[in-house]
Design an enzyme around this catalytic site. Structure first.
Site, PDB file in Angstrom:
ATOM      1  N   SER A 142       0.876  -1.180   0.000  1.00 40.36           N
ATOM      2  CA  SER A 142       0.000   0.000   0.000  1.00 40.36           C
ATOM      3  C   SER A 142       0.905   1.218   0.000  1.00 40.36           C
ATOM      4  CB  SER A 142      -0.862   0.000   1.268  1.00 40.36           C
ATOM      5  OG  SER A 142      -1.388   1.295   1.515  1.00 40.36           O
ATOM      6  N   TYR A 155      -1.439  -1.018  10.528  1.00 39.38           N
ATOM      7  CA  TYR A 155      -1.514  -1.266   9.085  1.00 39.38           C
ATOM      8  C   TYR A 155      -0.297  -0.696   8.365  1.00 39.38           C
ATOM      9  CZ  TYR A 155      -3.548  -1.355   4.344  1.00 39.38           C
ATOM     10  OH  TYR A 155      -3.788  -1.585   3.017  1.00 39.38           O
ATOM     11  N   LYS A 159       2.541  -2.818   6.397  1.00 34.94           N
ATOM     12  CA  LYS A 159       2.792  -2.656   4.956  1.00 34.94           C
ATOM     13  C   LYS A 159       4.241  -2.215   4.710  1.00 34.94           C
ATOM     14  CE  LYS A 159      -1.271  -3.881   3.357  1.00 34.94           C
ATOM     15  NZ  LYS A 159      -1.443  -5.132   2.586  1.00 34.94           N
TER      16      LYS A 159
HETATM   17  P1  NAD Z   1     -10.915  -6.732   1.292  1.00 32.03           P
HETATM   18  O1  NAD Z   1     -11.209  -6.578   2.736  1.00 32.03           O
HETATM   19  O2  NAD Z   1     -12.040  -6.634   0.316  1.00 32.03           O
HETATM   20  O3  NAD Z   1     -10.156  -8.091   1.033  1.00 32.03           O
HETATM   21  C1  NAD Z   1      -9.223  -8.640   1.929  1.00 32.03           C
HETATM   22  C2  NAD Z   1      -9.327 -10.134   1.857  1.00 32.03           C
HETATM   23  O4  NAD Z   1      -8.413 -10.727   2.767  1.00 32.03           O
HETATM   24  C3  NAD Z   1     -10.728 -10.651   2.214  1.00 32.03           C
HETATM   25  O5  NAD Z   1     -11.108 -11.586   1.249  1.00 32.03           O
HETATM   26  C4  NAD Z   1     -10.510 -11.312   3.571  1.00 32.03           C
HETATM   27  O6  NAD Z   1     -11.398 -12.374   3.797  1.00 32.03           O
HETATM   28  C5  NAD Z   1      -9.080 -11.800   3.397  1.00 32.03           C
HETATM   29  N1  NAD Z   1      -8.458 -12.180   4.659  1.00 32.03           N
HETATM   30  C6  NAD Z   1      -8.457 -11.522   5.843  1.00 32.03           C
HETATM   31  N2  NAD Z   1      -7.822 -12.253   6.785  1.00 32.03           N
HETATM   32  C7  NAD Z   1      -7.403 -13.392   6.175  1.00 32.03           C
HETATM   33  C8  NAD Z   1      -6.694 -14.535   6.600  1.00 32.03           C
HETATM   34  N3  NAD Z   1      -6.295 -14.689   7.876  1.00 32.03           N
HETATM   35  N4  NAD Z   1      -6.443 -15.505   5.685  1.00 32.03           N
HETATM   36  C9  NAD Z   1      -6.842 -15.388   4.415  1.00 32.03           C
HETATM   37  N5  NAD Z   1      -7.537 -14.335   3.945  1.00 32.03           N
HETATM   38  C10 NAD Z   1      -7.799 -13.351   4.831  1.00 32.03           C
HETATM   39  O7  NAD Z   1      -9.806  -5.649   0.943  1.00 32.03           O
HETATM   40  P2  NAD Z   1      -9.180  -5.232  -0.466  1.00 32.03           P
HETATM   41  O8  NAD Z   1      -9.435  -3.793  -0.630  1.00 32.03           O
HETATM   42  O9  NAD Z   1      -9.578  -6.172  -1.533  1.00 32.03           O
HETATM   43  O10 NAD Z   1      -7.621  -5.398  -0.130  1.00 32.03           O
HETATM   44  C11 NAD Z   1      -6.806  -6.416  -0.665  1.00 32.03           C
HETATM   45  C12 NAD Z   1      -5.351  -6.059  -0.383  1.00 32.03           C
HETATM   46  O11 NAD Z   1      -5.053  -4.803  -0.997  1.00 32.03           O
HETATM   47  C13 NAD Z   1      -5.039  -5.880   1.108  1.00 32.03           C
HETATM   48  O12 NAD Z   1      -3.761  -6.405   1.380  1.00 32.03           O
HETATM   49  C14 NAD Z   1      -5.058  -4.376   1.291  1.00 32.03           C
HETATM   50  O13 NAD Z   1      -4.266  -3.966   2.365  1.00 32.03           O
HETATM   51  C15 NAD Z   1      -4.490  -3.933  -0.048  1.00 32.03           C
HETATM   52  N6  NAD Z   1      -4.821  -2.550  -0.406  1.00 32.03           N
HETATM   53  C16 NAD Z   1      -6.112  -2.174  -0.622  1.00 32.03           C
HETATM   54  C17 NAD Z   1      -6.382  -0.846  -0.964  1.00 32.03           C
HETATM   55  C18 NAD Z   1      -7.787  -0.358  -1.220  1.00 32.03           C
HETATM   56  O14 NAD Z   1      -7.969   0.864  -1.328  1.00 32.03           O
HETATM   57  N7  NAD Z   1      -8.774  -1.231  -1.333  1.00 32.03           N
HETATM   58  C19 NAD Z   1      -5.331   0.054  -1.081  1.00 32.03           C
HETATM   59  C20 NAD Z   1      -4.025  -0.372  -0.853  1.00 32.03           C
HETATM   60  C21 NAD Z   1      -3.783  -1.696  -0.522  1.00 32.03           C
END
Ligand code: NAD
Length: 251
Positions: A142, A155, A159
């Protein structure tokens, strides 16, 4: 395009039921890879896997549980062969001012976002090395791994750790022809943050992004394929930022 083709590759995406994970599975599948959709509850991704068809399977995977990680790799290997493309995507956040951040939240976030990525990344690499197969690992970091905003201590620390773990893995795994890179998205519009970005506070955040818009999941398609495919053959230890200029804007 052949340069970005993933034909013959075996991919595992963690957190495949989430906003970005679902998209990544579709992208990798479309580029030709067999894709395992990892989720704590595989039934949550069964319909997605079925919709993708033969080259896709749901797999139970809790990234914080070493037994679950081993079982997941075993199941994918039995069906498609050695995983040679891992997308370490599972992640959670806790939003709380530093002075109120609890130890339990800290542990939970670090457990999934950093320790989980280590466990799954190491398991993937060990199996690639044992099979003598080159491969690629993409860690989903991130922009908060490089810059911070208030209220996300666990967080952003996780990251930042993941970004540095990416570099560590890249250096140690290069001799095994395993590339390890990080994709660092800015704010991406998903179901989860829709309400926030519709609010006044959310709109104020958007104004700080030079492109004046949130990322869309499609903005991550090309960067993911670059890191996953031979198009990025000489890239390892890189952090690819996809944020509309947000993290370089000091205004
Ligand atoms: P999300 O919450 O929709 O998805 C996260 C997923 O991780 C979910 O499917 C959840 O069930 C799974 N998860 C949580 N704990 C777990 C575990 N112990 N074992 C296996 N799976 C587990 O979030 P997202 O927005 O799709 O984010 C996905 C990735 O992208 C994350 O690492 C997040 O930090 C990163 N990210 C997201 C954004 C954003 O704006 N959405 C920005 C930067 C980084």
């Amino acid at each position: 395009m052949p340069l970005f083709s993933l034909e013959g590759r075996v991919a595992l995406v963690t957190g495949a039921s989430g906003g970005l994970g679902r998209h990544f599975c579709r992208v990798l599948h479309e580029a030709g890879a067999a894709v395992a959709l990892g989720a704590r509850r595989p039934e949550a991704v069964a319909a997605d896997a079925a919709a993708l068809g033969d080259r896709a399977m749901p797999v139970a995977l809790d990234v914080t549980d070493t037994a679950s990680v081993a079982a997941a790799f075993g199941a994918v290997e039995a069906r498609f062969g050695t995983v040679d493309l891992l997308v370490n995507n599972a992640g959670i956040a806790a939003t709380r001012p530093f002075l109120e951040h609890t130890e339990e939240e800290w542990d939970r976030v670090l457990d999934v976002d950093l320790r989980g990525a280590f466990l799954v990344g190491q398991a993937a690499a060990k199996r690639m090395v044992a099979a003598g197969k080159p491969g690629a690992i993409v860690n989903i970091a991130s922009i908060l791994g490089g810059r911070v905003i208030p209220g996300v201590a666990g967080y952003s620390a996780a990251k930042a750790g993941l970004v540095h773990l990416t570099r560590q893995m890249a250096v140690e795994l290069a001799r095994h022809r395993i590339r390890v890179n990080a994709l660092a998205p800015g704010y991406v519009a998903t179901e989860i943050n829709r309400d926030f970005f519709a609010s006044e506070a959310g709109q104020a955040v958007v104004k700080r992004i030079p492109q004046r818009r949130l990322g869309m999941v499609d903005d991550l398609t090309g960067p993911l394929l670059l890191l996953a495919s031979d198009a990025g053959a000489h890239m390892t230890g890189s952090v690819v930022t996809v944020d509309g200029g947000h993290s370089v804007n000091s205004l």
